[in-house]
Write an enzyme that holds these catalytic residues in place. Structure first.
Site, mmCIF file in Angstrom:
data_model
loop_
_atom_site.group_PDB
_atom_site.id
_atom_site.type_symbol
_atom_site.label_atom_id
_atom_site.label_comp_id
_atom_site.label_asym_id
_atom_site.label_seq_id
_atom_site.Cartn_x
_atom_site.Cartn_y
_atom_site.Cartn_z
ATOM 1 N N GLU A 122 0.811 -1.261 -0.065
ATOM 2 C CA GLU A 122 0.027 0.037 -0.009
ATOM 3 C C GLU A 122 0.797 1.348 0.158
ATOM 4 O OE1 GLU A 122 -2.500 1.395 -0.297
ATOM 5 O OE2 GLU A 122 -4.361 0.160 0.066
ATOM 6 N N ASN A 165 -9.745 6.114 1.333
ATOM 7 C CA ASN A 165 -8.877 5.820 0.228
ATOM 8 C C ASN A 165 -8.981 6.959 -0.680
ATOM 9 O OD1 ASN A 165 -7.226 3.733 -0.018
ATOM 10 N ND2 ASN A 165 -8.900 2.375 0.537
ATOM 11 N N ASP A 173 -9.651 2.307 -4.949
ATOM 12 C CA ASP A 173 -8.685 2.226 -3.788
ATOM 13 C C ASP A 173 -7.970 3.462 -4.069
ATOM 14 O OD1 ASP A 173 -6.877 1.188 -1.980
ATOM 15 O OD2 ASP A 173 -7.446 -0.679 -2.218
HETATM 16 O O1 LIG Z 1 -7.232 -3.070 3.881
HETATM 17 C C1 LIG Z 1 -7.320 -2.666 2.874
HETATM 18 O O2 LIG Z 1 -8.460 -3.379 2.292
HETATM 19 C C2 LIG Z 1 -8.909 -2.421 1.332
HETATM 20 C C3 LIG Z 1 -9.784 -3.089 0.314
HETATM 21 S S1 LIG Z 1 -11.457 -3.684 1.041
HETATM 22 O O3 LIG Z 1 -11.839 -2.690 1.754
HETATM 23 O O4 LIG Z 1 -11.195 -4.937 1.603
HETATM 24 O O5 LIG Z 1 -12.272 -3.698 -0.149
HETATM 25 C C4 LIG Z 1 -8.100 -1.687 0.629
HETATM 26 O O6 LIG Z 1 -8.650 -0.717 -0.247
HETATM 27 C C5 LIG Z 1 -7.241 -0.832 1.447
HETATM 28 O O7 LIG Z 1 -6.560 0.414 1.091
HETATM 29 C C6 LIG Z 1 -6.502 -1.821 2.335
HETATM 30 O O8 LIG Z 1 -5.398 -1.049 3.243
#
Ligand SMILES: O=C1O[C@H](CS(=O)(=O)O)[C@@H](O)[C@H](O)[C@H]1O
Length: 303
Positions: A21, A151, A210
Protein backbone atom coordinates in the site's frame (compact mmCIF):
# COMPACT_ATOMS: atom_id res chain seq x y z
CA UNK A 1 -11.93 5.68 -23.58
CA UNK A 2 -8.38 4.59 -24.40
CA UNK A 3 -7.12 1.19 -23.32
CA UNK A 4 -3.42 1.52 -22.55
CA UNK A 5 -0.94 -1.20 -23.48
CA UNK A 6 0.19 -3.11 -20.36
CA UNK A 7 3.07 -4.82 -22.22
CA UNK A 8 5.70 -2.68 -20.49
CA UNK A 9 4.66 -3.62 -16.96
CA UNK A 10 7.38 -5.21 -14.83
CA UNK A 11 7.75 -5.85 -11.10
CA UNK A 12 10.37 -4.45 -8.73
CA UNK A 13 12.92 -7.16 -7.78
CA UNK A 14 11.59 -7.37 -4.22
CA UNK A 15 9.60 -10.16 -2.46
CA UNK A 16 5.81 -9.67 -2.66
CA UNK A 17 3.85 -8.06 0.17
CA UNK A 18 0.67 -9.41 1.73
CA UNK A 19 -1.03 -6.05 1.26
CA UNK A 20 1.28 -3.55 -0.42
CA UNK A 21 0.00 0.00 0.00
CA UNK A 22 0.74 3.69 -0.24
CA UNK A 23 3.72 4.00 -2.58
CA UNK A 24 5.59 7.30 -2.15
CA UNK A 25 8.28 8.63 -4.46
CA UNK A 26 10.46 10.66 -2.10
CA UNK A 27 11.33 13.90 -3.95
CA UNK A 28 14.65 14.49 -2.10
CA UNK A 29 15.90 10.91 -1.74
CA UNK A 30 14.70 9.82 -5.22
CA UNK A 31 13.62 6.43 -3.89
CA UNK A 32 10.30 4.63 -3.54
CA UNK A 33 8.77 3.89 -0.12
CA UNK A 34 5.70 1.70 0.46
CA UNK A 35 4.22 -0.38 3.26
CA UNK A 36 2.99 -3.92 3.78
CA UNK A 37 0.13 -3.31 6.23
CA UNK A 38 -0.52 -6.79 7.73
CA UNK A 39 3.13 -7.78 7.14
CA UNK A 40 4.07 -4.74 9.30
CA UNK A 41 6.99 -3.60 7.16
CA UNK A 42 8.07 -0.27 5.70
CA UNK A 43 9.93 -0.83 2.42
CA UNK A 44 12.25 1.34 0.36
CA UNK A 45 13.65 0.69 -3.12
CA UNK A 46 16.35 2.76 -4.75
CA UNK A 47 16.08 2.13 -8.51
CA UNK A 48 19.39 3.87 -9.29
CA UNK A 49 21.32 1.44 -7.03
CA UNK A 50 18.94 -1.51 -7.21
CA UNK A 51 18.90 -1.48 -3.37
CA UNK A 52 16.01 -2.66 -1.21
CA UNK A 53 15.68 -1.95 2.53
CA UNK A 54 12.94 -3.03 4.91
CA UNK A 55 12.08 -1.86 8.42
CA UNK A 56 9.82 -4.19 10.47
CA UNK A 57 7.28 -2.20 12.50
CA UNK A 58 5.55 -2.90 15.84
CA UNK A 59 2.07 -1.97 14.53
CA UNK A 60 0.22 -1.88 11.17
CA UNK A 61 1.83 0.81 8.98
CA UNK A 62 -0.65 2.57 6.69
CA UNK A 63 1.26 5.19 4.71
CA UNK A 64 4.08 7.69 4.92
CA UNK A 65 4.89 11.14 3.55
CA UNK A 66 8.21 13.00 3.47
CA UNK A 67 8.84 15.50 6.26
CA UNK A 68 10.34 18.93 5.82
CA UNK A 69 13.83 18.69 7.31
CA UNK A 70 14.18 14.95 6.63
CA UNK A 71 12.63 11.68 7.70
CA UNK A 72 9.08 10.50 7.24
CA UNK A 73 5.73 11.07 8.85
CA UNK A 74 4.51 7.49 9.26
CA UNK A 75 0.84 6.74 9.98
CA UNK A 76 0.32 3.48 11.86
CA UNK A 77 -2.57 1.83 13.66
CA UNK A 78 -1.06 3.11 16.93
CA UNK A 79 -0.73 6.76 15.87
CA UNK A 80 1.25 9.23 13.78
CA UNK A 81 5.00 8.88 14.14
CA UNK A 82 8.10 10.71 13.00
CA UNK A 83 10.30 7.96 11.51
CA UNK A 84 14.02 8.29 10.93
CA UNK A 85 15.06 5.69 8.32
CA UNK A 86 18.77 6.23 9.08
CA UNK A 87 18.40 5.20 12.72
CA UNK A 88 15.23 3.11 12.34
CA UNK A 89 13.67 5.08 15.24
CA UNK A 90 10.13 6.41 15.62
CA UNK A 91 8.84 9.22 17.85
CA UNK A 92 5.16 9.82 18.59
CA UNK A 93 3.54 12.83 16.90
CA UNK A 94 -0.14 12.10 17.65
CA UNK A 95 -2.06 9.33 19.38
CA UNK A 96 -4.70 7.52 17.28
CA UNK A 97 -7.97 9.53 17.31
CA UNK A 98 -9.98 6.24 17.32
CA UNK A 99 -10.10 2.91 19.11
CA UNK A 100 -7.14 0.99 17.58
CA UNK A 101 -8.89 -2.31 18.35
CA UNK A 102 -11.56 -1.35 15.80
CA UNK A 103 -9.97 1.05 13.33
CA UNK A 104 -6.66 2.00 11.81
CA UNK A 105 -5.23 4.74 9.63
CA UNK A 106 -5.25 4.01 5.89
CA UNK A 107 -4.48 6.33 2.96
CA UNK A 108 -2.80 9.75 3.60
CA UNK A 109 -1.29 12.65 1.60
CA UNK A 110 0.33 16.00 2.43
CA UNK A 111 -0.86 19.22 0.80
CA UNK A 112 1.23 22.12 -0.50
CA UNK A 113 1.06 23.89 2.91
CA UNK A 114 2.45 20.90 4.80
CA UNK A 115 -0.87 19.73 6.25
CA UNK A 116 -1.27 15.94 6.40
CA UNK A 117 -4.65 14.50 5.40
CA UNK A 118 -5.29 10.96 6.55
CA UNK A 119 -8.33 8.72 6.49
CA UNK A 120 -9.21 5.68 8.55
CA UNK A 121 -10.59 2.22 7.89
CA UNK A 122 -13.15 0.42 10.03
CA UNK A 123 -12.04 -3.18 10.59
CA UNK A 124 -15.67 -4.39 10.68
CA UNK A 125 -16.40 -2.47 7.46
CA UNK A 126 -19.06 -0.27 9.14
CA UNK A 127 -19.30 3.45 8.24
CA UNK A 128 -17.49 4.60 11.40
CA UNK A 129 -14.31 5.78 9.73
CA UNK A 130 -13.36 9.41 9.06
CA UNK A 131 -10.99 11.88 7.47
CA UNK A 132 -8.50 13.79 9.65
CA UNK A 133 -6.16 16.68 8.97
CA UNK A 134 -2.91 17.28 10.88
CA UNK A 135 -2.09 20.98 10.72
CA UNK A 136 1.45 22.13 11.63
CA UNK A 137 1.51 23.20 15.29
CA UNK A 138 -2.19 22.47 15.76
CA UNK A 139 -2.42 18.68 15.76
CA UNK A 140 -4.99 16.30 14.39
CA UNK A 141 -8.60 17.30 13.74
CA UNK A 142 -11.53 15.28 12.33
CA UNK A 143 -12.75 17.03 9.15
CA UNK A 144 -15.25 14.59 7.58
CA UNK A 145 -16.98 11.35 8.52
CA UNK A 146 -19.53 8.76 7.38
CA UNK A 147 -17.08 6.54 5.53
CA UNK A 148 -16.06 2.88 5.80
CA UNK A 149 -12.73 2.46 3.98
CA UNK A 150 -11.01 5.81 3.36
CA UNK A 151 -8.86 5.84 0.25
CA UNK A 152 -8.06 7.69 -2.96
CA UNK A 153 -6.83 10.97 -1.45
CA UNK A 154 -5.46 13.38 -4.05
CA UNK A 155 -5.45 17.13 -4.61
CA UNK A 156 -6.29 18.77 -7.91
CA UNK A 157 -3.46 20.50 -9.76
CA UNK A 158 -4.35 23.89 -8.21
CA UNK A 159 -4.78 22.37 -4.72
CA UNK A 160 -8.38 23.65 -4.53
CA UNK A 161 -10.14 20.28 -4.86
CA UNK A 162 -9.66 17.23 -2.64
CA UNK A 163 -10.77 13.82 -3.89
CA UNK A 164 -11.56 11.09 -1.35
CA UNK A 165 -12.76 7.55 -2.05
CA UNK A 166 -14.82 5.18 0.06
CA UNK A 167 -13.76 1.80 -1.30
CA UNK A 168 -16.68 -0.13 0.16
CA UNK A 169 -19.25 2.39 -1.17
CA UNK A 170 -17.63 2.31 -4.66
CA UNK A 171 -17.74 6.13 -4.53
CA UNK A 172 -15.35 9.03 -4.89
CA UNK A 173 -16.25 12.29 -3.14
CA UNK A 174 -14.96 15.77 -4.02
CA UNK A 175 -14.55 18.75 -1.69
CA UNK A 176 -13.59 22.35 -2.32
CA UNK A 177 -10.54 23.23 -0.21
CA UNK A 178 -10.15 26.74 1.18
CA UNK A 179 -6.67 27.89 0.13
CA UNK A 180 -5.88 29.69 3.39
CA UNK A 181 -7.29 27.61 6.25
CA UNK A 182 -7.78 24.24 4.49
CA UNK A 183 -11.45 24.02 5.45
CA UNK A 184 -13.59 21.72 3.28
CA UNK A 185 -16.89 22.65 1.66
CA UNK A 186 -19.31 21.59 -1.11
CA UNK A 187 -19.03 17.84 -0.40
CA UNK A 188 -20.40 15.98 -3.44
CA UNK A 189 -20.26 12.55 -5.08
CA UNK A 190 -17.80 12.93 -7.92
CA UNK A 191 -17.89 9.40 -9.35
CA UNK A 192 -20.02 6.43 -8.41
CA UNK A 193 -18.96 2.96 -9.62
CA UNK A 194 -21.24 -0.05 -9.88
CA UNK A 195 -21.11 -2.51 -7.00
CA UNK A 196 -20.57 -6.18 -7.80
CA UNK A 197 -23.74 -8.03 -8.58
CA UNK A 198 -24.02 -11.27 -6.58
CA UNK A 199 -24.35 -13.26 -9.82
CA UNK A 200 -21.49 -11.47 -11.56
CA UNK A 201 -18.22 -13.39 -12.05
CA UNK A 202 -15.20 -11.56 -10.65
CA UNK A 203 -13.75 -11.26 -14.15
CA UNK A 204 -16.76 -9.11 -15.17
CA UNK A 205 -16.52 -6.84 -12.14
CA UNK A 206 -14.84 -3.45 -12.69
CA UNK A 207 -13.54 -3.15 -9.13
CA UNK A 208 -13.83 -0.53 -6.39
CA UNK A 209 -11.80 2.67 -6.01
CA UNK A 210 -8.71 2.28 -3.83
CA UNK A 211 -5.60 4.50 -3.75
CA UNK A 212 -4.96 7.23 -6.31
CA UNK A 213 -2.44 9.71 -7.69
CA UNK A 214 -2.81 12.94 -9.68
CA UNK A 215 -0.87 13.68 -12.85
CA UNK A 216 0.25 17.12 -14.01
CA UNK A 217 -2.66 17.42 -16.49
CA UNK A 218 -5.26 16.81 -13.78
CA UNK A 219 -5.70 13.12 -14.64
CA UNK A 220 -6.71 11.17 -11.51
CA UNK A 221 -5.27 7.64 -11.64
CA UNK A 222 -7.18 5.30 -9.38
CA UNK A 223 -6.47 1.64 -8.55
CA UNK A 224 -9.61 -0.49 -8.93
CA UNK A 225 -9.32 -3.14 -6.18
CA UNK A 226 -10.49 -6.54 -7.50
CA UNK A 227 -11.00 -4.91 -10.92
CA UNK A 228 -7.49 -5.75 -12.22
CA UNK A 229 -7.02 -2.28 -13.68
CA UNK A 230 -6.17 1.37 -13.13
CA UNK A 231 -8.41 4.11 -14.47
CA UNK A 232 -7.41 7.64 -15.43
CA UNK A 233 -10.32 10.05 -14.79
CA UNK A 234 -10.76 13.65 -15.92
CA UNK A 235 -11.70 16.65 -13.73
CA UNK A 236 -15.39 15.67 -13.88
CA UNK A 237 -14.73 12.05 -12.93
CA UNK A 238 -15.21 10.66 -16.46
CA UNK A 239 -12.99 7.78 -17.58
CA UNK A 240 -10.27 8.85 -20.01
CA UNK A 241 -8.18 5.69 -20.04
CA UNK A 242 -7.84 2.22 -18.58
CA UNK A 243 -4.62 0.34 -17.86
CA UNK A 244 -5.24 -3.44 -17.57
CA UNK A 245 -3.01 -5.11 -14.98
CA UNK A 246 -1.62 -8.62 -14.45
CA UNK A 247 -2.99 -8.75 -10.87
CA UNK A 248 -6.56 -8.72 -9.54
CA UNK A 249 -5.98 -6.31 -6.63
CA UNK A 250 -4.02 -3.12 -7.27
CA UNK A 251 -4.07 -0.83 -4.21
CA UNK A 252 -2.45 2.49 -5.15
CA UNK A 253 -0.44 4.15 -7.94
CA UNK A 254 2.27 6.80 -7.53
CA UNK A 255 4.46 8.68 -9.99
CA UNK A 256 8.22 8.39 -9.59
CA UNK A 257 11.59 8.55 -11.27
CA UNK A 258 13.51 11.76 -11.97
CA UNK A 259 10.91 12.78 -14.59
CA UNK A 260 7.90 11.51 -12.56
CA UNK A 261 6.89 9.38 -15.55
CA UNK A 262 7.32 5.96 -13.96
CA UNK A 263 4.01 4.79 -12.58
CA UNK A 264 4.52 2.51 -9.56
CA UNK A 265 1.56 0.41 -8.41
CA UNK A 266 1.30 -1.49 -5.12
CA UNK A 267 -0.79 -4.66 -5.10
CA UNK A 268 -2.22 -7.24 -2.69
CA UNK A 269 -2.06 -11.04 -2.35
CA UNK A 270 -3.54 -11.39 1.16
CA UNK A 271 -6.81 -13.38 1.27
CA UNK A 272 -6.77 -14.08 -2.47
CA UNK A 273 -7.85 -17.55 -3.70
CA UNK A 274 -5.12 -20.09 -4.45
CA UNK A 275 -6.08 -20.47 -8.14
CA UNK A 276 -5.87 -16.70 -8.65
CA UNK A 277 -2.45 -16.53 -6.96
CA UNK A 278 -1.22 -19.41 -9.11
CA UNK A 279 -2.33 -17.57 -12.25
CA UNK A 280 -1.05 -14.17 -11.06
CA UNK A 281 2.45 -14.61 -9.63
CA UNK A 282 2.99 -10.84 -9.44
CA UNK A 283 0.21 -10.40 -6.83
CA UNK A 284 1.68 -8.45 -3.90
CA UNK A 285 4.53 -7.05 -6.01
CA UNK A 286 5.15 -3.40 -6.82
CA UNK A 287 4.49 -3.00 -10.54
CA UNK A 288 6.04 -0.30 -12.71
CA UNK A 289 5.38 1.09 -16.18
CA UNK A 290 6.45 4.21 -18.07
CA UNK A 291 3.64 6.67 -18.89
CA UNK A 292 3.30 9.73 -21.13
CA UNK A 293 2.15 12.38 -18.65
CA UNK A 294 4.28 13.08 -15.56
CA UNK A 295 2.75 13.00 -12.10
CA UNK A 296 2.67 15.73 -9.48
CA UNK A 297 5.52 15.51 -6.95
CA UNK A 298 4.71 14.50 -3.35
CA UNK A 299 4.36 17.42 -0.95
CA UNK A 300 6.39 17.58 2.26
CA UNK A 301 4.51 17.50 5.55
CA UNK A 302 5.37 19.90 8.41
CA UNK A 303 4.90 19.22 12.10
O1 LIG B 1 -7.16 -3.14 4.01
C1 LIG B 1 -7.39 -2.67 2.94
O2 LIG B 1 -8.44 -3.20 2.23
C2 LIG B 1 -9.05 -2.43 1.30
C3 LIG B 1 -9.88 -3.20 0.32
S1 LIG B 1 -11.39 -3.71 0.93
O3 LIG B 1 -11.86 -2.77 1.93
O4 LIG B 1 -11.17 -4.98 1.53
O5 LIG B 1 -12.31 -3.75 -0.19
C4 LIG B 1 -8.06 -1.62 0.57
O6 LIG B 1 -8.74 -0.84 -0.31
C5 LIG B 1 -7.32 -0.77 1.52
O7 LIG B 1 -6.59 0.21 0.88
C6 LIG B 1 -6.53 -1.63 2.34
O8 LIG B 1 -5.71 -0.93 3.22
Amino acid sequence: MTVLDPAGITALPVPPALLGESPLWHPDEQVLYWVDIPGRVLHRFDPARGEHRAWPQPSDPACCVPLLGGGLLLAMRDGLWRFDPQRGERHLVAKPPYDPDRQRFNDGKADALGRFWIGTLDDAREPNAALYCHTPGRGLKRVAEGITVSNGLAFGVDGRTLLWADTKAHAITAFDVDASDGSLSRRRTWRQFAARDAAQPLTAYGGRPDGAAMDSEGGYWVAMFEGQRLLRLDAEGRTLAELPLPVRCPTMPCFGGADLRTLYITTAREKRPADELAAQPLAGCVLQIRVAVPGLPANLARL
